[in-house]
Motif scaffolding. Structure first.
Motif, PDB file in Angstrom:
ATOM      1  N   GLY A   1       0.796  -1.230   0.000  1.00  3.18           N
ATOM      2  CA  GLY A   1       0.000   0.000   0.000  1.00  3.18           C
ATOM      3  C   GLY A   1       0.822   1.269   0.000  1.00  3.18           C
ATOM      4  N   ARG A   2       2.140   1.146   0.058  1.00  4.98           N
ATOM      5  CA  ARG A   2       2.990   2.332   0.078  1.00  4.98           C
ATOM      6  C   ARG A   2       3.441   2.689  -1.336  1.00  4.98           C
ATOM      7  N   VAL A   3       3.835   3.953  -1.523  1.00  3.80           N
ATOM      8  CA  VAL A   3       4.299   4.446  -2.813  1.00  3.80           C
ATOM      9  C   VAL A   3       5.812   4.638  -2.742  1.00  3.80           C
ATOM     10  N   TYR A   4       6.522   3.972  -3.632  1.00  5.67           N
ATOM     11  CA  TYR A   4       7.977   4.058  -3.697  1.00  5.67           C
ATOM     12  C   TYR A   4       8.354   4.931  -4.894  1.00  5.67           C
ATOM     13  N   TYR A   5       9.283   5.858  -4.678  1.00  9.30           N
ATOM     14  CA  TYR A   5       9.687   6.742  -5.771  1.00  9.30           C
ATOM     15  C   TYR A   5      11.117   7.199  -5.590  1.00  9.30           C
ATOM     16  N   CYS A   6      11.722   7.587  -6.690  1.00  7.38           N
ATOM     17  CA  CYS A   6      13.094   8.087  -6.683  1.00  7.38           C
ATOM     18  C   CYS A   6      13.090   9.490  -7.268  1.00  7.38           C
ATOM     19  N   LEU A   7      13.617  10.442  -6.509  1.00  8.78           N
ATOM     20  CA  LEU A   7      13.783  11.807  -7.001  1.00  8.78           C
ATOM     21  C   LEU A   7      15.193  11.936  -7.551  1.00  8.78           C
ATOM     22  N   SER A   8      15.303  12.427  -8.765  1.00  7.25           N
ATOM     23  CA  SER A   8      16.620  12.566  -9.375  1.00  7.25           C
ATOM     24  C   SER A   8      17.134  13.991  -9.228  1.00  7.25           C
ATOM     25  N   SER A   9      18.438  14.141  -9.415  1.00  6.95           N
ATOM     26  CA  SER A   9      19.060  15.468  -9.350  1.00  6.95           C
ATOM     27  C   SER A   9      20.083  15.581 -10.475  1.00  6.95           C
ATOM     28  N   GLN A  10      20.588  16.771 -10.640  1.00  7.34           N
ATOM     29  CA  GLN A  10      21.622  16.988 -11.645  1.00  7.34           C
ATOM     30  C   GLN A  10      23.005  16.999 -11.012  1.00  7.34           C
ATOM     31  N   SER A  11      23.084  16.661  -9.747  1.00  4.25           N
ATOM     32  CA  SER A  11      24.358  16.654  -9.030  1.00  4.25           C
ATOM     33  C   SER A  11      25.216  15.474  -9.463  1.00  4.25           C
ATOM     34  N   ILE A  12      26.497  15.705  -9.612  1.00  5.42           N
ATOM     35  CA  ILE A  12      27.420  14.626  -9.960  1.00  5.42           C
ATOM     36  C   ILE A  12      27.677  13.722  -8.756  1.00  5.42           C
ATOM     37  N   ASP A  13      27.495  14.266  -7.539  1.00  3.09           N
ATOM     38  CA  ASP A  13      27.743  13.504  -6.321  1.00  3.09           C
ATOM     39  C   ASP A  13      26.545  12.665  -5.883  1.00  3.09           C
ATOM     40  N   ILE A  14      25.336  13.200  -6.050  1.00  6.90           N
ATOM     41  CA  ILE A  14      24.110  12.485  -5.654  1.00  6.90           C
ATOM     42  C   ILE A  14      23.146  12.534  -6.828  1.00  6.90           C
ATOM     43  N   GLY A  15      23.088  11.460  -7.574  1.00 10.06           N
ATOM     44  CA  GLY A  15      22.238  11.425  -8.766  1.00 10.06           C
ATOM     45  C   GLY A  15      20.765  11.301  -8.459  1.00 10.06           C
ATOM     46  N   GLY A  16      20.433  10.810  -7.274  1.00 11.61           N
ATOM     47  CA  GLY A  16      19.044  10.659  -6.882  1.00 11.61           C
ATOM     48  C   GLY A  16      18.939  10.011  -5.524  1.00 11.61           C
ATOM     49  N   GLN A  17      17.746  10.052  -4.966  1.00 14.62           N
ATOM     50  CA  GLN A  17      17.480   9.411  -3.682  1.00 14.62           C
ATOM     51  C   GLN A  17      16.130   8.723  -3.752  1.00 14.62           C
ATOM     52  N   TYR A  18      16.032   7.566  -3.098  1.00 13.73           N
ATOM     53  CA  TYR A  18      14.826   6.759  -3.098  1.00 13.73           C
ATOM     54  C   TYR A  18      14.013   7.031  -1.832  1.00 13.73           C
ATOM     55  N   TYR A  19      12.692   7.132  -1.993  1.00 10.39           N
ATOM     56  CA  TYR A  19      11.798   7.432  -0.881  1.00 10.39           C
ATOM     57  C   TYR A  19      10.597   6.500  -0.909  1.00 10.39           C
ATOM     58  N   VAL A  20       9.909   6.449   0.233  1.00 12.32           N
ATOM     59  CA  VAL A  20       8.665   5.694   0.322  1.00 12.32           C
ATOM     60  C   VAL A  20       7.652   6.553   1.083  1.00 12.32           C
ATOM     61  N   TYR A  21       6.451   6.668   0.508  1.00 12.86           N
ATOM     62  CA  TYR A  21       5.358   7.390   1.153  1.00 12.86           C
ATOM     63  C   TYR A  21       4.357   6.360   1.663  1.00 12.86           C
ATOM     64  N   ASP A  22       4.013   6.462   2.946  1.00 16.40           N
ATOM     65  CA  ASP A  22       3.041   5.565   3.543  1.00 16.40           C
ATOM     66  C   ASP A  22       1.746   6.339   3.788  1.00 16.40           C
ATOM     67  N   PRO A  23       0.691   6.059   3.012  1.00 17.76           N
ATOM     68  CA  PRO A  23      -0.555   6.808   3.186  1.00 17.76           C
ATOM     69  C   PRO A  23      -1.249   6.535   4.526  1.00 17.76           C
ATOM     70  N   LYS A  24      -0.962   5.401   5.166  1.00 25.39           N
ATOM     71  CA  LYS A  24      -1.573   5.099   6.471  1.00 25.39           C
ATOM     72  C   LYS A  24      -1.044   6.022   7.549  1.00 25.39           C
ATOM     73  N   THR A  25       0.260   6.299   7.506  1.00 23.77           N
ATOM     74  CA  THR A  25       0.871   7.178   8.519  1.00 23.77           C
ATOM     75  C   THR A  25       1.056   8.597   7.993  1.00 23.77           C
ATOM     76  N   ASP A  26       0.868   8.802   6.695  1.00 22.03           N
ATOM     77  CA  ASP A  26       1.041  10.101   6.029  1.00 22.03           C
ATOM     78  C   ASP A  26       2.471  10.615   6.195  1.00 22.03           C
ATOM     79  N   LYS A  27       3.443   9.682   6.122  1.00 21.77           N
ATOM     80  CA  LYS A  27       4.842  10.050   6.299  1.00 21.77           C
ATOM     81  C   LYS A  27       5.696   9.556   5.144  1.00 21.77           C
ATOM     82  N   ILE A  28       6.808  10.268   4.926  1.00 21.30           N
ATOM     83  CA  ILE A  28       7.788   9.910   3.892  1.00 21.30           C
ATOM     84  C   ILE A  28       9.086   9.505   4.581  1.00 21.30           C
ATOM     85  N   GLU A  29       9.648   8.415   4.144  1.00 16.21           N
ATOM     86  CA  GLU A  29      10.959   7.989   4.651  1.00 16.21           C
ATOM     87  C   GLU A  29      11.928   7.941   3.493  1.00 16.21           C
TER      88      GLU A  29
END
Length: 90
Positions: free
Chosen positions: A62-90
């Motif tokens: 039931g959670r939504v998993y997503y990756c936000l990308s960036s244009q940084s050479i050091d950090i190309g992106g980060q992965y997150y999970v949104y839990d609609p039951k708790t309304d929180k992002i990790e």
């Protein structure tokens, strides 16, 4: 509007579904009632993120998993999970 906020709105709409109608039975016919849909933005805590997603998917838990990308050479992106039951992002 910052691009991060736009990204968060897109995720929220994906999670909630983009439907704002409810069906009622009336003598065998179906009638749609319009309800207002209000978007809420979420900040994932990644200041380098822009509005291009590498991935976005809902899982069987039931959670939504997503990756936000960036244009940084050091950090190309980060992965997150949104839990609609708790309304929180990790």
């Amino acid at each position: 509007m910052k691009r991060v906020h736009l990204s968060a709105i897109i995720i929220l709409l994906f999670v909630m579904g983009c439907s704002n109608s409810e069906k009622k039975e009336t003598t065998g016919a179906t009638v749609a009632e319009k309800k207002q849909l209000t978007a809420q933005h979420y900040y994932s805590g990644f200041p380098l993120a822009h509005d291009t997603y590498n991935t976005i998917t809902t899982a069987s838990d039931g959670r939504v998993y997503y990756c936000l990308s960036s244009q940084s050479i050091d950090i190309g992106g980060q992965y997150y999970v949104y839990d609609p039951k708790t309304d929180k992002i990790e």
